[in-house]
Design an enzyme around this catalytic site. Structure first.
Site, PDB file in Angstrom:
ATOM      1  N   CYS A   1       0.857  -1.181   0.000  1.00  0.00           N
ATOM      2  CA  CYS A   1       0.000   0.000   0.000  1.00  0.00           C
ATOM      3  C   CYS A   1       0.896   1.234   0.000  1.00  0.00           C
ATOM      4  CB  CYS A   1      -0.898  -0.011   1.236  1.00  0.00           C
ATOM      5  SG  CYS A   1      -1.898   1.483   1.412  1.00  0.00           S
TER       6      CYS A   1
ATOM      7  N   CYS B   1       0.298   3.263   3.536  1.00  0.00           N
ATOM      8  CA  CYS B   1       0.741   2.798   4.856  1.00  0.00           C
ATOM      9  C   CYS B   1       1.819   1.717   4.833  1.00  0.00           C
ATOM     10  CB  CYS B   1      -0.443   2.310   5.672  1.00  0.00           C
ATOM     11  SG  CYS B   1      -1.097   0.717   5.131  1.00  0.00           S
TER      12      CYS B   1
ATOM     13  N   CYS C   1      -7.558  -4.316 -19.274  1.00  0.00           N
ATOM     14  CA  CYS C   1      -8.460  -3.391 -18.576  1.00  0.00           C
ATOM     15  C   CYS C   1      -7.839  -2.016 -18.335  1.00  0.00           C
ATOM     16  CB  CYS C   1      -8.927  -4.003 -17.261  1.00  0.00           C
ATOM     17  SG  CYS C   1      -7.655  -4.122 -15.987  1.00  0.00           S
TER      18      CYS C   1
ATOM     19  N   CYS D   1      -7.296  -1.136   1.531  1.00  0.00           N
ATOM     20  CA  CYS D   1      -6.154  -1.635   2.294  1.00  0.00           C
ATOM     21  C   CYS D   1      -6.661  -2.129   3.649  1.00  0.00           C
ATOM     22  CB  CYS D   1      -5.114  -0.533   2.481  1.00  0.00           C
ATOM     23  SG  CYS D   1      -3.761  -1.011   3.588  1.00  0.00           S
TER      24      CYS D   1
ATOM     25  N   CYS E   1      -4.977   0.530   6.506  1.00  0.00           N
ATOM     26  CA  CYS E   1      -5.301   1.963   6.609  1.00  0.00           C
ATOM     27  C   CYS E   1      -6.621   2.340   5.952  1.00  0.00           C
ATOM     28  CB  CYS E   1      -4.167   2.803   6.027  1.00  0.00           C
ATOM     29  SG  CYS E   1      -4.016   2.728   4.232  1.00  0.00           S
TER      30      CYS E   1
ATOM     31  N   HIS F   1      -8.473   3.356  -0.480  1.00  0.00           N
ATOM     32  CA  HIS F   1      -9.007   2.791  -1.721  1.00  0.00           C
ATOM     33  C   HIS F   1      -7.863   2.290  -2.596  1.00  0.00           C
ATOM     34  CE1 HIS F   1     -11.538   2.456  -5.302  1.00  0.00           C
ATOM     35  NE2 HIS F   1     -10.610   3.147  -5.951  1.00  0.00           N
TER      36      HIS F   1
ATOM     37  N   HIS G   1     -10.969  -2.146  -7.398  1.00  0.00           N
ATOM     38  CA  HIS G   1     -12.184  -2.956  -7.308  1.00  0.00           C
ATOM     39  C   HIS G   1     -11.856  -4.407  -7.639  1.00  0.00           C
ATOM     40  CE1 HIS G   1     -13.851   1.113  -7.772  1.00  0.00           C
ATOM     41  NE2 HIS G   1     -14.856   0.641  -7.054  1.00  0.00           N
TER      42      HIS G   1
ATOM     43  N   ASP H   1     -13.957 -11.954 -13.139  1.00  0.00           N
ATOM     44  CA  ASP H   1     -13.521 -12.376 -14.478  1.00  0.00           C
ATOM     45  C   ASP H   1     -12.014 -12.623 -14.543  1.00  0.00           C
ATOM     46  OD1 ASP H   1     -12.643  -9.774 -14.252  1.00  0.00           O
ATOM     47  OD2 ASP H   1     -13.602  -9.057 -16.083  1.00  0.00           O
TER      48      ASP H   1
ATOM     49  N   ARG I   1     -10.425 -10.890 -10.294  1.00  0.00           N
ATOM     50  CA  ARG I   1      -9.512  -9.869 -10.847  1.00  0.00           C
ATOM     51  C   ARG I   1      -9.523  -8.675  -9.910  1.00  0.00           C
ATOM     52  NH1 ARG I   1     -10.674  -5.470 -14.522  1.00  0.00           N
ATOM     53  NH2 ARG I   1     -12.660  -6.496 -14.946  1.00  0.00           N
TER      54      ARG I   1
ATOM     55  N   CYS J   1      -8.493  -5.352  -9.641  1.00  0.00           N
ATOM     56  CA  CYS J   1      -8.113  -4.283 -10.571  1.00  0.00           C
ATOM     57  C   CYS J   1      -7.688  -3.076  -9.729  1.00  0.00           C
ATOM     58  CB  CYS J   1      -9.315  -3.965 -11.446  1.00  0.00           C
ATOM     59  SG  CYS J   1      -9.008  -2.796 -12.749  1.00  0.00           S
TER      60      CYS J   1
END
Length: 172
Positions: free
Chosen positions: A85, A88, A103, A134, A137, A140, A143, A147, A155, A157
């Protein structure tokens, strides 16, 4: 002579681990919460993160923005090592779980360990998705979708900006 090499090898390992611990405590940033060895859950308010993180990382990690597709530093990146991450230092993914996709973001089929990430329903943009955060912490990361390749069919992503990478050290 063997004893000399054993002692020398021991000193090299000690120096190497001291360097790794120093790096893990404050890697690439003056962030006092960044640690690659501490797994204690953080409860830091966004007002504090805003003072610490650069604008782009703050927007993605703390405000759930998404970086532009196909431009992230880890999208077409193929080195062996560990992804952490960027906020953190929490260990998230191994490069052995990374796979090629079209993607536009780096994708993984499983996290490093069960508690590396957490999940939250995301209903933004009139879509129903599962957000990946995470586990330390609550930043974000991206997602998760159904698939991906075997063995998980998932996956993950991820936004490159939310990740740090440490290459695998060749031990010879």
């Amino acid at each position: 002579m063997r004893l000399f090499y054993k002692i020398l090898w021991g000193l090299i390992l000690i120096i190497s681990s001291c360097n790794t611990i120093a790096q893990s405590q404050n890697f690439k940033t003056k962030n006092p919460y960044y640690s690659r060895i501490d797994t204690k859950i953080l409860d830091v308010p966004n007002s504090e993160w805003k003072k610490i993180l650069n604008r782009e990382l703050y927007q993605v990690a703390r405000q759930a923005a998404t970086e532009t597709a196909f431009v992230g530093k880890y999208y077409e990146f193929d080195e062996k090592g560990t992804y952490y991450c960027a906020v953190c230092g929490n260990p998230l993914f191994l490069s052995t779980a990374k796979f090629e996709t079209t993607c536009g973001w780096p994708s993984f089929y499983k996290p490093l360990r069960k508690n590396s990430v957490t999940y939250k329903e995301d209903n933004s943009y009139n879509m129903i998705r599962i957000e990946v955060l995470c586990g330390r912490c609550n930043s974000h990361l991206g997602h998760i979708f159904d698939d991906g390749p075997e063995p998980t069919g998932k996956r993950f992503c991820m936004n490159s900006i939310s990740l740090d990478f440490e290459p695998l050290q060749n031990k010879t």
